[in-house]
Write an enzyme that holds these catalytic residues in place. Structure first.
Site, PDB file in Angstrom:
ATOM      1  N   ASN A   1       0.685  -0.820  -0.021  1.00 24.88           N
ATOM      2  CA  ASN A   1       0.275  -0.356   0.353  1.00 24.88           C
ATOM      3  C   ASN A   1       1.031   1.211  -0.040  1.00 24.88           C
ATOM      4  O   ASN A   1       1.489   1.679   1.045  1.00 24.88           O
ATOM      5  CB  ASN A   1      -1.208   0.110   1.352  1.00 24.88           C
ATOM      6  CG  ASN A   1      -1.744   0.995   1.493  1.00 24.88           C
ATOM      7  OD1 ASN A   1      -1.829   1.878   0.704  1.00 24.88           O
ATOM      8  ND2 ASN A   1      -1.741   1.356   2.509  1.00 24.88           N
ATOM      9  N   TRP A   2       0.979   1.934  -1.012  1.00 27.95           N
ATOM     10  CA  TRP A   2       2.179   2.490  -1.602  1.00 27.95           C
ATOM     11  C   TRP A   2       1.076   4.493  -0.803  1.00 27.95           C
ATOM     12  O   TRP A   2       1.699   4.960  -0.280  1.00 27.95           O
ATOM     13  CB  TRP A   2       1.986   3.072  -3.174  1.00 27.95           C
ATOM     14  CG  TRP A   2       2.817   1.811  -3.001  1.00 27.95           C
ATOM     15  CD1 TRP A   2       3.592   0.553  -2.998  1.00 27.95           C
ATOM     16  CD2 TRP A   2       3.304   1.705  -4.742  1.00 27.95           C
ATOM     17  NE1 TRP A   2       3.818   0.092  -3.601  1.00 27.95           N
ATOM     18  CE2 TRP A   2       3.945   0.598  -4.958  1.00 27.95           C
ATOM     19  CE3 TRP A   2       3.296   2.879  -6.118  1.00 27.95           C
ATOM     20  CZ2 TRP A   2       4.701   0.667  -6.180  1.00 27.95           C
ATOM     21  CZ3 TRP A   2       3.942   2.374  -7.036  1.00 27.95           C
ATOM     22  CH2 TRP A   2       4.816   1.311  -7.090  1.00 27.95           C
TER      23      TRP A   2
ATOM     24  N   GLU B   1      -6.397   4.714   7.975  1.00 31.32           N
ATOM     25  CA  GLU B   1      -6.277   6.220   8.181  1.00 31.32           C
ATOM     26  C   GLU B   1      -7.854   6.546   6.763  1.00 31.32           C
ATOM     27  O   GLU B   1      -8.005   7.944   7.483  1.00 31.32           O
ATOM     28  CB  GLU B   1      -5.800   6.892   6.773  1.00 31.32           C
ATOM     29  CG  GLU B   1      -4.595   6.238   7.593  1.00 31.32           C
ATOM     30  CD  GLU B   1      -2.771   5.650   6.582  1.00 31.32           C
ATOM     31  OE1 GLU B   1      -3.189   5.680   5.546  1.00 31.32           O
ATOM     32  OE2 GLU B   1      -2.231   4.515   7.660  1.00 31.32           O
TER      33      GLU B   1
ATOM     34  N   GLU C   1      -5.251  -5.018  10.932  1.00 28.56           N
ATOM     35  CA  GLU C   1      -4.366  -3.937  10.820  1.00 28.56           C
ATOM     36  C   GLU C   1      -4.708  -3.075  12.273  1.00 28.56           C
ATOM     37  O   GLU C   1      -5.403  -1.757  12.226  1.00 28.56           O
ATOM     38  CB  GLU C   1      -4.433  -2.681   9.879  1.00 28.56           C
ATOM     39  CG  GLU C   1      -4.002  -3.323   8.201  1.00 28.56           C
ATOM     40  CD  GLU C   1      -3.124  -2.400   7.311  1.00 28.56           C
ATOM     41  OE1 GLU C   1      -1.891  -2.425   6.696  1.00 28.56           O
ATOM     42  OE2 GLU C   1      -4.213  -1.149   6.592  1.00 28.56           O
TER      43      GLU C   1
ATOM     44  N   GLY D   1       3.215  -1.032   4.377  1.00 31.91           N
ATOM     45  CA  GLY D   1       2.818   0.497   4.153  1.00 31.91           C
ATOM     46  C   GLY D   1       4.759   0.329   3.242  1.00 31.91           C
ATOM     47  O   GLY D   1       4.725   0.616   2.607  1.00 31.91           O
ATOM     48  N   GLY D   2       4.692   0.990   4.460  1.00 28.89           N
ATOM     49  CA  GLY D   2       6.447   1.517   4.365  1.00 28.89           C
ATOM     50  C   GLY D   2       7.889   1.487   4.003  1.00 28.89           C
ATOM     51  O   GLY D   2       7.953   1.746   2.432  1.00 28.89           O
TER      52      GLY D   2
HETATM   53  P1  13P Z   1       3.160   0.486   7.978  1.00 29.00           P
HETATM   54  O1  13P Z   1       3.437  -1.239   7.210  1.00 29.00           O
HETATM   55  O2  13P Z   1       3.483   1.634   7.036  1.00 29.00           O
HETATM   56  O3  13P Z   1       2.976   0.308   9.371  1.00 29.00           O
HETATM   57  O4  13P Z   1       1.633   0.613   7.569  1.00 29.00           O
HETATM   58  C1  13P Z   1       0.601  -0.564   7.140  1.00 29.00           C
HETATM   59  C2  13P Z   1       0.094   0.013   6.597  1.00 29.00           C
HETATM   60  O5  13P Z   1      -1.326   0.543   6.481  1.00 29.00           O
HETATM   61  C3  13P Z   1      -0.835  -0.675   5.432  1.00 29.00           C
HETATM   62  O6  13P Z   1      -1.404  -0.740   4.802  1.00 29.00           O
END
Ligand code: 13P
Length: 247
Positions: A9-10, A95, A165, A231-232
């Site tokens: 997930n960019w 989010e 998540e 994510g990151g």
């Molecule tokens: P991170 O891997 O940056 O914690 O983000 C997870 C995320 O929200 C994937 O949708």
């Protein structure tokens, strides 16, 4: 036997140039046996979709409108996502829920729209830190799932993916322990098994929240963790591929 999906997930990161470089890096690297998906920002979907047309890396979007077409400024329809070559779409990311006020019911409507269009929704669920501390994690996750079960048939989960998540683990570097994650994944599968055991056993349930190359192997080794929503660490081809290789 469930296969393993590693999805990136960019979010709202990068530029067109960096998105192209990232996808080139992922395409060229060794990803092991994992099934991969990338979810770039909406405006890059068409370009990245074109770059992936001859690849088995799947394309996903980060959200989808709950309506088919019309006066919904700023939204993107499921049909448009299909035209870009999307197979997946994330719905109900925390989010979206917390920053943009998406309710359980709106998330359920987005889920239904994705299914109707032949997209595979990646339905995100998870509790906040406060909710975990209040020991209501299962209650929260059950409420989020029930909203979808009320408006979609259990059969639709045969065409969906769930991502657990925990909100407190997203972008914080604070990862859930493999035991914490496994417990919630097993709860989710158990809950869906009450409606249809066969579908629940087939369902891919991904973990998301600060997953990286050093903690992925342990998480992915858990019985009910069938992949990751990253994510990151999905913004660096090497890290994303390293997570995929750790299966
Ligand atoms: P991170 O891997 O940056 O914690 O983000 C997870 C995320 O929200 C994937 O949708």
């Amino acid at each position: 036997m469930r296969s393993c999906l590693i999805a990136g997930n960019w979010k709202m990161n990068g530029s067109l140039q960096s998105a192209i470089e990232l996808i080139e890096g992922i395409r060229q690297g060794d990803r092991g046996q994992a099934q991969l998906a990338v979810c770039p920002p909406a405006v890059y979907l068409m370009k990245i979709g074109g770059m992936l047309s001859d690849s088995d890396i799947a394309l996903g979007a980060q959200n989808v409108c709950d309506q088919e077409a019309g006066a919904y400024t700023g939204e993107v329809s499921a049909g448009m996502l299909r035209e870009c070559g999307c197979r997946y779409v994330i719905v109900g990311h925390s989010e979206r829920r917390s920053l943009y006020g998406e309710s359980d019911q709106l998330v359920a409507a987005r889920f239904a729209m994705a299914i109707a269009a032949g997209l595979t929704p990646i339905l995100c669920v998870g509790e906040t830190l406060q909710e975990r501390e209040q020991e209501i994690t299962e209650k929260v996750v059950a409420r989020q799932l029930d909203a979808v079960l009320e408006s979609s048939a259990i059969g639709d989960f045969a065409k969906a993916v769930i991502a657990y998540e925990p909100v407190w683990a997203i972008g914080t570097g604070k990862v859930a322990t493999p035991e914490q994650a496994q417990a919630v994944h097993a709860f989710i599968r158990g809950k869906l098994a009450e409606a249809d055991d066969g579908i629940a056993q087939q369902l891919q349930i991904l973990y998301g929240g600060s997953m990286n190359p050093s903690n992925a192997a342990e998480l992915l080794a858990q019985t009910d963790i069938d992949g990751g929503l990253i994510g990151g660490a999905s913004l660096k081809a090497q890290d994303f591929l390293a997570i995929a290789q750790s299966i």
